[in-house]
Design a protein around this motif. Structure first.
Motif, PDB file in Angstrom:
ATOM      1  N   ASN A  22      47.580  42.326  40.722  1.00 57.72           N
ATOM      2  CA  ASN A  22      48.546  41.318  41.249  1.00 57.72           C
ATOM      3  C   ASN A  22      49.010  40.529  40.056  1.00 57.72           C
ATOM      4  O   ASN A  22      50.122  40.125  39.838  1.00 57.72           O
ATOM      5  N   GLU A  23      48.029  40.213  39.003  1.00 62.44           N
ATOM      6  CA  GLU A  23      48.394  39.459  37.908  1.00 62.44           C
ATOM      7  C   GLU A  23      49.300  40.444  37.030  1.00 62.44           C
ATOM      8  O   GLU A  23      50.022  39.822  36.245  1.00 62.44           O
ATOM      9  N   SER A  66      41.985  35.000  40.916  1.00 60.55           N
ATOM     10  CA  SER A  66      42.096  34.879  42.446  1.00 60.55           C
ATOM     11  C   SER A  66      41.342  35.818  42.914  1.00 60.55           C
ATOM     12  O   SER A  66      40.837  36.883  42.519  1.00 60.55           O
ATOM     13  N   GLY A  67      41.287  35.761  44.589  1.00 67.75           N
ATOM     14  CA  GLY A  67      40.767  36.828  45.454  1.00 67.75           C
ATOM     15  C   GLY A  67      39.140  37.032  45.074  1.00 67.75           C
ATOM     16  O   GLY A  67      38.682  36.214  44.858  1.00 67.75           O
ATOM     17  N   LYS A 110      38.297  38.650  42.466  1.00 65.13           N
ATOM     18  CA  LYS A 110      38.238  38.511  40.839  1.00 65.13           C
ATOM     19  C   LYS A 110      37.953  40.096  40.606  1.00 65.13           C
ATOM     20  O   LYS A 110      37.145  40.109  39.799  1.00 65.13           O
ATOM     21  N   GLY A 161      39.901  41.426  36.210  1.00 61.84           N
ATOM     22  CA  GLY A 161      39.134  40.506  37.416  1.00 61.84           C
ATOM     23  C   GLY A 161      38.043  39.527  36.736  1.00 61.84           C
ATOM     24  O   GLY A 161      37.175  40.292  35.995  1.00 61.84           O
ATOM     25  N   ASP A 210      42.992  41.898  42.251  1.00 64.39           N
ATOM     26  CA  ASP A 210      43.588  40.800  41.808  1.00 64.39           C
ATOM     27  C   ASP A 210      44.172  40.960  40.331  1.00 64.39           C
ATOM     28  O   ASP A 210      45.189  40.282  39.971  1.00 64.39           O
TER      29      ASP A 210
END
Ligand SMILES: *Cc1c(COP(=O)(O)O)cnc(C)c1O
Length: 397
Positions: A179-180, A169-170, A172, A143, A176
């Protein structure tokens, strides 16, 4: 639908610990996850794997880590306190036990590219380390906010040859970054192995990571037997982010009902403050990062932003093994606030000359809330060292 497993220690064939676990992944990842499910027990049981794993744990990580009788702390709390010194592992935390196991598995599966997610950067550093050792390409998702607050670990990853990719995103932070990493895995499914850093994610990750970390409780058994004549302690206490150091410290004691297991979550500014990461106290059942477990979410299923002073505990879920230990009441779940963890870290530093990671300090903090007998044997998993947290400690000195 209820899934029953044979015991608290092992998931059933679908990866369920009681009602928690399973593998909820996008269709693109079915082949990768199935390949792992079908092979992880077979490969890790081979002589070749076992001897390579054990050799690296010994000569590279520095295992066995000591079980240290903390005399001053024992006097303070009127009992017998032993610290399992995972802070002395190469790279400074227990995380490397798992990354060594998984990188050997990735090699056995013929994967040439490694990805990982990281919060505080400890798992990222441990992954970058084993990739350097094995000459494998390494990409770590982190993040953007964590990249800023954990600069020394970002520098270490880069020096070790890893590419650090910011998740923007989100919030950070860790969720997140995860997710990446999952998105990357979908796009590079053929050649890429995803090293998950805790007992979370789709089956078989929780079981696999718990098995790699179980070296911690195997050593505790042997060391206690030698020191006290009894391989069973009265208590094992560990902090829980996703739950890997606790899973490792509990593992060989889960089926020993006499041993009390205490898991400690991050209460942040207080459980009811809205700034917390105490998943069992605030969470409900849902699906996060590939498995069904307890997680902090709103009534309509939006994941709640967690808060903890320690980046390693700043996660809105816990692994399915722990969710089941909680609902079955096999383990007691307590929590410590940011302030209580800081106080415990300063206390250990002054009393024993050991500066703990902020995460581990949460486990130490509950010594103030429990009543022990003079004859009790209390083992605390000191999951990591505090070098990475010095800036936070100085801000609060
Ligand atoms: C990452 C980390 C934790 C939290 O992760 P678990 O999977 O719950 O163990 C705890 N302590 C340290 C030192 C860590 O680096």
């Amino acid at each position: 639908m209820s899934h029953r497993s044979a015991n608290l220690l092992h998931p059933d064939q679908h990866g369920y610990y009681g009602d928690f676990g399973g593998a909820f992944v996008p269709e693109m990842l079915y082949p990768n996850v199935r390949e792992l499910q079908e092979n992880y027990l077979k490969i890790t049981a081979t002589k070749k794997f076992r001897s390579a794993f054990e050799k690296l744990l010994k000569d590279y990580v520095g295992r066995p880590t000591p079980l240290f009788y903390a005399e001053n702390l024992s006097r303070q709390y009127h009992t017998n306190i032993y610290l399992k010194r995972e802070d002395l592992c190469h790279t400074g935390a227990h995380k490397i036990n798992n990354t060594i196991g998984q990188v050997l598995l990735a090699e056995a599966l013929g994967k040439t590219r490694i990805i990982a997610e990281t919060g505080a950067g400890q798992h990222g550093v441990a992954t970058a380390t084993v990739c350097a050792l094995k000459g494998l390409e390494c990409v770590v998702y982190m993040g953007e906010k964590d990249i800023e607050r954990q600069a020394p670990n970002v520098a270490r990853m880069k020096m070790l040859g890893a590419k650090v990719v910011p998740a923007r995103s989100g919030s950070k932070t860790l969720k997140d970054a995860t997710n990446e990493a999952i998105r990357d895995w979908i796009n590079h499914a053929a050649d890429t192995y995803y090293i998950i850093g805790s007992v979370v994610g789709p089956h078989p990750y929780p079981d696999m990571v718990a098995r790699f970390q179980s070296v911690i409780s195997r050593e505790i058994q042997k060391q206690l037997k030698k020191i006290t004549g009894n391989e069973l302690p009265s208590y094992v206490i560990a902090c829980v982010g996703g739950g890997s150091n606790a899973a490792g410290a509990f593992y060989h004691f889960i089926e020993e009902k006499k041993v009390k297991l205490v898991a400690v979550e991050a209460a942040g500014l207080g459980i009811k403050s809205g700034m917390s990461a105490a998943t069992t106290q605030l969470g409900t059942t849902g699906i996060l990062h590939g498995s069904k477990s307890l997680l902090m979410q709103t009534a309509d299923g939006q994941v709640t932003e967690p808060h903890s002073i320690s980046a390693g505990l700043d996660y809105p879920g816990i692994g399915p093994l722990h969710a089941n230990l909680y609902t079955s009441k096999r383990a007691e779940f307590l929590s410590a606030t940011d302030g209580e963890a800081l106080a415990a870290a300063f206390n250990l530093s002054k009393k024993e000359g050991i500066i703990p990671a902020l995460e581990s300090a949460h486990a130490l903090a509950v010594l103030n809330n429990k009543k022990f007998r003079k004859s009790d044997v209390v083992v605390i998993c000191l999951s990591g060292r505090g070098d990475k947290d010095l800036a936070t400690y100085m801000d609060n000195l």
